[in-house]
Write a protein that holds these residues in place. Structure first.
Motif, PDB file in Angstrom:
ATOM      1  N   GLU A  19      18.745  35.148  33.550  1.00  0.00           N
ATOM      2  CA  GLU A  19      19.360  33.836  33.660  1.00  0.00           C
ATOM      3  C   GLU A  19      20.459  33.901  34.709  1.00  0.00           C
ATOM      4  OE1 GLU A  19      20.785  32.547  29.862  1.00  0.00           O
ATOM      5  OE2 GLU A  19      18.847  32.877  28.856  1.00  0.00           O
ATOM      6  N   ASP A  20      20.927  32.741  35.131  1.00  0.00           N
ATOM      7  CA  ASP A  20      22.030  32.713  36.089  1.00  0.00           C
ATOM      8  C   ASP A  20      23.329  33.106  35.397  1.00  0.00           C
ATOM      9  OD1 ASP A  20      20.304  31.882  38.048  1.00  0.00           O
ATOM     10  OD2 ASP A  20      20.757  29.759  37.801  1.00  0.00           O
ATOM     11  N   LEU A  21      24.219  33.722  36.153  1.00  0.00           N
ATOM     12  CA  LEU A  21      25.561  34.041  35.668  1.00  0.00           C
ATOM     13  C   LEU A  21      26.438  32.803  35.750  1.00  0.00           C
ATOM     14  CD1 LEU A  21      25.792  37.384  37.583  1.00  0.00           C
ATOM     15  CD2 LEU A  21      26.226  37.242  35.133  1.00  0.00           C
ATOM     16  N   ILE A  22      27.385  32.690  34.850  1.00  0.00           N
ATOM     17  CA  ILE A  22      28.397  31.637  34.903  1.00  0.00           C
ATOM     18  C   ILE A  22      29.720  32.311  35.252  1.00  0.00           C
ATOM     19  CG2 ILE A  22      29.547  29.766  33.705  1.00  0.00           C
ATOM     20  CD1 ILE A  22      26.551  29.345  34.069  1.00  0.00           C
ATOM     21  N   THR A  23      30.308  31.904  36.359  1.00  0.00           N
ATOM     22  CA  THR A  23      31.574  32.501  36.796  1.00  0.00           C
ATOM     23  C   THR A  23      32.702  31.473  36.713  1.00  0.00           C
ATOM     24  OG1 THR A  23      31.225  31.915  39.121  1.00  0.00           O
ATOM     25  CG2 THR A  23      30.318  34.014  38.361  1.00  0.00           C
ATOM     26  N   GLU A  24      33.901  31.975  36.529  1.00  0.00           N
ATOM     27  CA  GLU A  24      35.081  31.108  36.435  1.00  0.00           C
ATOM     28  C   GLU A  24      36.306  31.914  36.852  1.00  0.00           C
ATOM     29  OE1 GLU A  24      37.277  28.294  33.026  1.00  0.00           O
ATOM     30  OE2 GLU A  24      35.686  29.705  32.475  1.00  0.00           O
ATOM     31  N   THR A  25      37.237  31.279  37.521  1.00  0.00           N
ATOM     32  CA  THR A  25      38.501  31.935  37.866  1.00  0.00           C
ATOM     33  C   THR A  25      39.659  31.084  37.369  1.00  0.00           C
ATOM     34  OG1 THR A  25      38.983  30.888  40.004  1.00  0.00           O
ATOM     35  CG2 THR A  25      37.379  32.708  40.004  1.00  0.00           C
ATOM     36  N   THR A  26      40.851  31.612  37.515  1.00  0.00           N
ATOM     37  CA  THR A  26      42.045  30.898  37.077  1.00  0.00           C
ATOM     38  C   THR A  26      42.316  29.653  37.901  1.00  0.00           C
ATOM     39  OG1 THR A  26      43.238  32.572  38.377  1.00  0.00           O
ATOM     40  CG2 THR A  26      43.281  32.801  35.985  1.00  0.00           C
ATOM     41  N   ILE A  27      41.668  29.508  39.065  1.00  0.00           N
ATOM     42  CA  ILE A  27      41.892  28.315  39.889  1.00  0.00           C
ATOM     43  C   ILE A  27      40.601  27.535  40.145  1.00  0.00           C
ATOM     44  CG2 ILE A  27      43.929  29.278  41.023  1.00  0.00           C
ATOM     45  CD1 ILE A  27      42.106  29.768  43.484  1.00  0.00           C
ATOM     46  N   GLU A  29      36.760  25.964  38.242  1.00  0.00           N
ATOM     47  CA  GLU A  29      35.995  25.706  37.037  1.00  0.00           C
ATOM     48  C   GLU A  29      34.712  26.538  37.027  1.00  0.00           C
ATOM     49  OE1 GLU A  29      35.351  21.510  37.020  1.00  0.00           O
ATOM     50  OE2 GLU A  29      37.461  21.027  36.581  1.00  0.00           O
ATOM     51  N   GLU A  30      33.987  26.463  35.915  1.00  0.00           N
ATOM     52  CA  GLU A  30      32.750  27.217  35.783  1.00  0.00           C
ATOM     53  C   GLU A  30      31.750  26.849  36.881  1.00  0.00           C
ATOM     54  OE1 GLU A  30      31.099  26.749  31.919  1.00  0.00           O
ATOM     55  OE2 GLU A  30      32.550  28.089  30.955  1.00  0.00           O
ATOM     56  N   ASP A  31      31.074  27.880  37.372  1.00  0.00           N
ATOM     57  CA  ASP A  31      30.084  27.674  38.417  1.00  0.00           C
ATOM     58  C   ASP A  31      28.935  28.654  38.187  1.00  0.00           C
ATOM     59  OD1 ASP A  31      28.931  26.628  40.705  1.00  0.00           O
ATOM     60  OD2 ASP A  31      30.032  27.944  42.067  1.00  0.00           O
ATOM     61  N   GLU A  32      27.745  28.280  38.602  1.00  0.00           N
ATOM     62  CA  GLU A  32      26.588  29.151  38.447  1.00  0.00           C
ATOM     63  C   GLU A  32      26.451  30.095  39.641  1.00  0.00           C
ATOM     64  OE1 GLU A  32      22.993  27.039  37.754  1.00  0.00           O
ATOM     65  OE2 GLU A  32      23.545  26.421  35.721  1.00  0.00           O
ATOM     66  N   MET A  33      26.122  31.329  39.345  1.00  0.00           N
ATOM     67  CA  MET A  33      25.799  32.295  40.387  1.00  0.00           C
ATOM     68  C   MET A  33      24.345  32.720  40.197  1.00  0.00           C
ATOM     69  SD  MET A  33      27.191  36.193  41.070  1.00  0.00           S
ATOM     70  CE  MET A  33      28.811  35.751  41.677  1.00  0.00           C
ATOM     71  N   LEU A  34      23.517  32.515  41.192  1.00  0.00           N
ATOM     72  CA  LEU A  34      22.125  32.912  41.106  1.00  0.00           C
ATOM     73  C   LEU A  34      22.003  34.433  41.169  1.00  0.00           C
ATOM     74  CD1 LEU A  34      20.544  30.296  43.556  1.00  0.00           C
ATOM     75  CD2 LEU A  34      20.594  30.193  41.059  1.00  0.00           C
ATOM     76  N   VAL A  35      21.454  35.034  40.151  1.00  0.00           N
ATOM     77  CA  VAL A  35      21.296  36.483  40.143  1.00  0.00           C
ATOM     78  C   VAL A  35      20.395  36.921  41.297  1.00  0.00           C
ATOM     79  CG1 VAL A  35      20.578  38.476  38.785  1.00  0.00           C
ATOM     80  CG2 VAL A  35      21.621  36.521  37.655  1.00  0.00           C
ATOM     81  N   PHE A 189      39.060  36.746  37.006  1.00  0.00           N
ATOM     82  CA  PHE A 189      37.662  36.389  37.201  1.00  0.00           C
ATOM     83  C   PHE A 189      36.918  36.641  35.894  1.00  0.00           C
ATOM     84  CE2 PHE A 189      33.336  37.289  38.809  1.00  0.00           C
ATOM     85  CZ  PHE A 189      33.154  36.215  39.664  1.00  0.00           C
ATOM     86  N   THR A 190      36.188  35.640  35.415  1.00  0.00           N
ATOM     87  CA  THR A 190      35.470  35.753  34.146  1.00  0.00           C
ATOM     88  C   THR A 190      33.990  35.471  34.356  1.00  0.00           C
ATOM     89  OG1 THR A 190      37.444  34.955  32.988  1.00  0.00           O
ATOM     90  CG2 THR A 190      35.396  34.995  31.743  1.00  0.00           C
ATOM     91  N   ILE A 191      33.148  36.268  33.725  1.00  0.00           N
ATOM     92  CA  ILE A 191      31.699  36.123  33.812  1.00  0.00           C
ATOM     93  C   ILE A 191      31.126  35.859  32.423  1.00  0.00           C
ATOM     94  CG2 ILE A 191      29.542  37.402  34.203  1.00  0.00           C
ATOM     95  CD1 ILE A 191      30.885  38.827  36.494  1.00  0.00           C
ATOM     96  N   SER A 192      30.179  34.915  32.356  1.00  0.00           N
ATOM     97  CA  SER A 192      29.418  34.675  31.128  1.00  0.00           C
ATOM     98  C   SER A 192      27.934  34.836  31.439  1.00  0.00           C
ATOM     99  CB  SER A 192      29.678  33.265  30.583  1.00  0.00           C
ATOM    100  OG  SER A 192      31.050  33.077  30.296  1.00  0.00           O
ATOM    101  N   TYR A 193      27.205  35.368  30.449  1.00  0.00           N
ATOM    102  CA  TYR A 193      25.770  35.571  30.649  1.00  0.00           C
ATOM    103  C   TYR A 193      25.060  35.563  29.302  1.00  0.00           C
ATOM    104  CZ  TYR A 193      21.373  37.710  32.206  1.00  0.00           C
ATOM    105  OH  TYR A 193      20.048  37.966  32.471  1.00  0.00           O
TER     106      TYR A 193
END
Length: 240
Positions: A19-27, A29-35, A189-193
């Motif tokens: 699945e795609d990764l969900i990334t987010e930083t302190t500045i 919002e959540e965004d998709e990263m294509l693996v 930097f935060t990653i969700s998967y």
């Protein structure tokens, strides 16, 4: 660490319902990263990465190799001897499956080698692993110990000042400022998967002037090689 970044890489490599990764930083919002982007070939890489690979020579150390696309190109297309390292066990496993000859699970600060490297690569915001501005000297001094005579460090980063609101960051005298004591390039930097979330990771973006000053302070010569289209740049460090 849950190693979610590595899990996504290994899932893609083994066709295990990635699945795609969900990334987010302190500045941001959540965004998709294509693996799949992590597995891009040379033609799919930004110009900065392409230039770094074309400038690579001799024995190469690829720091933070991820899915290993840079190492794979250097090994197979340029016939260079490459050592790839990453802190992700699953990413290292994926790199081994892709055919990278020498890939190791280890952090750069813990990595030691009897051989020195003619080229050290830190790409995809290579300054990120420094974490904080206060750590830069420690990392640069470590990299210096691994560099061969007449060797080079090729590293990229971005000036993220553009991500801050103009009304909050505009100085009356024409400069830029960010409220608070921290350098504006210091983020978390935060990653969700697959429904899991990794603990926040310190991640550093550096504008070129700040990076150049740090490099010179640590005994390097710093050269701006290329500027990208998104406030990013490629720099080369040499040491004599």
């Amino acid at each position: 660490m849950k190693d979610l970044f590595g899990k996504a890489i290994l899932d893609f490599q083994t066709n295990n319902s990635p699945e795609d990764l969900i990334t987010e930083t302190t500045i941001s919002e959540e965004d998709e990263m294509l693996v799949a982007y992590l597995f891009r070939d040379f033609s799919g890489m930004p110009k900065i990465e392409q230039q770094a690979l074309l400038l690579s020579k001799g024995k190469v150390l690829d720091v933070g190799c991820g899915a290993g696309s840079h190492s794979l190109y250097l090994q197979k297309e340029m016939n260079l001897e490459v050592t790839a390292i990453d802190i992700s066990e699953k990413a290292v496993e994926a790199c081994q499956l892709r055919g990278i000859s020498d890939v190791q699970k280890i952090a750069i600060l813990e990595f030691n080698s009897d051989e020195k490297f003619d080229t050290i690569l830190l790409l995809m915001n290579g300054t990120g692993i420094f974490g904080k501005l206060g750590n830069v000297s420690k990392y640069l001094q470590k990299l210096k110990t691994l560099l061969a005579e007449n060797g080079q460090i090729l590293i990229d980063s971005s000036d993220i000042i553009y991500m801050f609101d103009e009304e909050d960051s505009e100085d009356p005298e024409g400069g830029k400022w960010i409220s608070g004591d921290a350098y504006y390039g210091e983020l978390e930097f935060t990653i969700s998967y697959k429904g899991e979330k990794e603990a926040p990771l310190p991640w550093l973006y550096m504008d070129y002037n700040t990076f150049q000053n740090a490099a010179v302070a640590n005994g390097f010569q710093c050269e701006l090689i290329l500027e990208g289209d998104h406030f990013d740049y490629l720099a080369r460090l040499t040491y004599k």
